[in-house]
Design a protein around this motif. Sequence first.
Motif, PDB file in Angstrom:
ATOM      1  N   SER A   1      26.958  60.438  24.334  1.00 45.22           N
ATOM      2  CA  SER A   1      26.379  60.910  25.350  1.00 45.22           C
ATOM      3  C   SER A   1      26.843  60.383  26.865  1.00 45.22           C
ATOM      4  N   CYS A   2      27.602  59.555  27.142  1.00 43.55           N
ATOM      5  CA  CYS A   2      27.952  58.941  28.444  1.00 43.55           C
ATOM      6  C   CYS A   2      29.527  58.930  29.170  1.00 43.55           C
ATOM      7  N   LEU A   3      29.439  59.374  30.472  1.00 41.83           N
ATOM      8  CA  LEU A   3      30.722  58.945  31.224  1.00 41.83           C
ATOM      9  C   LEU A   3      30.823  58.745  32.294  1.00 41.83           C
ATOM     10  N   CYS A   4      32.187  57.856  32.638  1.00 44.92           N
ATOM     11  CA  CYS A   4      32.185  57.226  33.258  1.00 44.92           C
ATOM     12  C   CYS A   4      33.043  57.611  33.831  1.00 44.92           C
ATOM     13  N   ILE A   5      32.310  57.706  35.805  1.00 44.67           N
ATOM     14  CA  ILE A   5      32.919  58.688  36.810  1.00 44.67           C
ATOM     15  C   ILE A   5      33.211  57.777  37.882  1.00 44.67           C
ATOM     16  N   PRO A   6      33.546  58.461  38.593  1.00 43.19           N
ATOM     17  CA  PRO A   6      34.741  57.739  39.589  1.00 43.19           C
ATOM     18  C   PRO A   6      33.577  56.574  40.336  1.00 43.19           C
ATOM     19  N   SER A   7      33.601  55.168  40.675  1.00 43.18           N
ATOM     20  CA  SER A   7      33.283  54.577  41.307  1.00 43.18           C
ATOM     21  C   SER A   7      33.781  53.615  41.769  1.00 43.18           C
ATOM     22  N   SER A   8      34.441  54.222  42.534  1.00 38.68           N
ATOM     23  CA  SER A   8      35.571  53.075  43.499  1.00 38.68           C
ATOM     24  C   SER A   8      34.958  52.883  44.998  1.00 38.68           C
ATOM     25  N   SER A   9      35.296  51.515  45.800  1.00 38.29           N
ATOM     26  CA  SER A   9      34.553  51.703  46.532  1.00 38.29           C
ATOM     27  C   SER A   9      34.724  52.079  47.935  1.00 38.29           C
ATOM     28  N   ASN A  10      35.567  53.073  47.435  1.00 39.58           N
ATOM     29  CA  ASN A  10      36.941  53.613  49.150  1.00 39.58           C
ATOM     30  C   ASN A  10      36.588  54.914  48.571  1.00 39.58           C
ATOM     31  N   LEU A  11      35.469  55.673  47.842  1.00 39.34           N
ATOM     32  CA  LEU A  11      35.545  56.811  47.449  1.00 39.34           C
ATOM     33  C   LEU A  11      34.736  57.898  48.883  1.00 39.34           C
ATOM     34  N   SER A  12      35.476  58.645  49.930  1.00 40.36           N
ATOM     35  CA  SER A  12      34.684  59.262  50.282  1.00 40.36           C
ATOM     36  C   SER A  12      33.958  59.741  50.464  1.00 40.36           C
ATOM     37  N   GLN A  13      33.184  60.364  51.297  1.00 36.60           N
ATOM     38  CA  GLN A  13      31.512  61.837  50.717  1.00 36.60           C
ATOM     39  C   GLN A  13      32.174  62.854  50.564  1.00 36.60           C
ATOM     40  N   SER A  14      33.694  62.630  51.233  1.00 34.16           N
ATOM     41  CA  SER A  14      33.542  64.426  50.442  1.00 34.16           C
ATOM     42  C   SER A  14      34.727  64.527  49.579  1.00 34.16           C
ATOM     43  N   LYS A  15      35.282  63.449  48.666  1.00 38.13           N
ATOM     44  CA  LYS A  15      35.626  63.268  47.218  1.00 38.13           C
ATOM     45  C   LYS A  15      34.724  63.403  46.983  1.00 38.13           C
ATOM     46  N   LEU A  16      33.734  61.963  46.860  1.00 33.28           N
ATOM     47  CA  LEU A  16      32.405  62.806  46.287  1.00 33.28           C
ATOM     48  C   LEU A  16      31.399  64.211  46.275  1.00 33.28           C
ATOM     49  N   LYS A  17      31.868  64.354  47.546  1.00 28.65           N
ATOM     50  CA  LYS A  17      30.976  66.259  47.182  1.00 28.65           C
ATOM     51  C   LYS A  17      31.947  67.398  46.026  1.00 28.65           C
ATOM     52  N   ILE A  18      33.505  66.598  46.233  1.00 31.14           N
ATOM     53  CA  ILE A  18      34.368  68.076  45.386  1.00 31.14           C
ATOM     54  C   ILE A  18      33.813  67.348  43.440  1.00 31.14           C
ATOM     55  N   ILE A  19      33.523  66.353  43.291  1.00 33.87           N
ATOM     56  CA  ILE A  19      32.965  65.688  42.211  1.00 33.87           C
ATOM     57  C   ILE A  19      32.099  65.918  41.799  1.00 33.87           C
ATOM     58  N   CYS A  20      31.132  65.798  42.372  1.00 34.93           N
ATOM     59  CA  CYS A  20      30.193  66.682  41.918  1.00 34.93           C
ATOM     60  C   CYS A  20      29.922  67.861  41.675  1.00 34.93           C
ATOM     61  N   LYS A  21      30.502  68.373  42.848  1.00 33.43           N
ATOM     62  CA  LYS A  21      30.703  70.053  42.526  1.00 33.43           C
ATOM     63  C   LYS A  21      31.404  70.485  41.090  1.00 33.43           C
ATOM     64  N   ALA A  22      33.188  69.956  40.660  1.00 35.32           N
ATOM     65  CA  ALA A  22      32.896  69.642  39.578  1.00 35.32           C
ATOM     66  C   ALA A  22      32.333  69.524  38.420  1.00 35.32           C
ATOM     67  N   ILE A  23      31.215  68.899  38.266  1.00 34.45           N
ATOM     68  CA  ILE A  23      30.463  68.298  37.334  1.00 34.45           C
ATOM     69  C   ILE A  23      29.667  69.543  37.462  1.00 34.45           C
ATOM     70  N   LYS A  24      28.765  69.962  38.193  1.00 28.61           N
ATOM     71  CA  LYS A  24      28.031  70.908  38.524  1.00 28.61           C
ATOM     72  C   LYS A  24      28.930  71.790  37.720  1.00 28.61           C
ATOM     73  N   GLU A  25      29.553  72.731  38.102  1.00 31.44           N
ATOM     74  CA  GLU A  25      30.312  73.458  37.743  1.00 31.44           C
ATOM     75  C   GLU A  25      30.961  73.772  35.903  1.00 31.44           C
ATOM     76  N   ILE A  26      31.095  72.544  35.703  1.00 32.86           N
ATOM     77  CA  ILE A  26      31.246  72.377  33.987  1.00 32.86           C
ATOM     78  C   ILE A  26      30.273  72.685  33.341  1.00 32.86           C
ATOM     79  N   ALA A  27      29.236  71.639  33.711  1.00 32.31           N
ATOM     80  CA  ALA A  27      27.746  72.140  33.138  1.00 32.31           C
ATOM     81  C   ALA A  27      27.565  73.647  33.091  1.00 32.31           C
ATOM     82  N   ILE A  28      27.451  74.112  33.920  1.00 36.72           N
ATOM     83  CA  ILE A  28      27.178  75.340  34.164  1.00 36.72           C
ATOM     84  C   ILE A  28      27.357  76.218  33.669  1.00 36.72           C
ATOM     85  N   ASN A  29      28.890  75.930  33.294  1.00 39.32           N
ATOM     86  CA  ASN A  29      29.261  77.263  32.443  1.00 39.32           C
ATOM     87  C   ASN A  29      30.258  77.427  31.061  1.00 39.32           C
TER      88      ASN A  29
END
Length: 142
Positions: A114-142
């Motif tokens: 039931s688990c997945l490791c998602i990006p954790s790098s200390s140099n992730l920008s806010q814009s990259k985090l937003k892209i990752i979250c949007k992609a996860i949401k899109e996958i979950a709801i479609n």
Amino acid sequence: RLPNLNAAFGCGQILKLKKYIINRKKNYLYYKSFINKIPGLKMLAPESYSKSNHWMNILIINQNLLKKSPYYFYERLFSKGIQTRLVWKPNHLQKMYKNNEKYKINLSKKIFDSCLCIPSSSNLSQSKLKIICKAIKEIAIN
């Protein structure tokens, strides 16, 4: 014995450790604020008795609700250029250890399923985090 070059590299990293941990905690809090609002998904929270360094961010997928596995998310995120990792397969489930002594460790199988490791790098920008979250949401709801 540690070669001098490796020791120098390690010393340099130790000086930056506090910053890395602060950035990783920010990543976790961003993920949590976004992902925990998506039905069927949540971030694995640190235990109250611990102080996490947030080195790994674990996405918990409710397969009963979403009907999607961690591997499904892994493949879809990979196709979008987002690297994730499946949680390590428990040793007692691996072919080479199937005949070894084992105990009742049912929780490890549940975590693996039931688990997945998602990006954790200390140099992730806010814009990259937003892209990752949007992609996860899109996958979950479609």
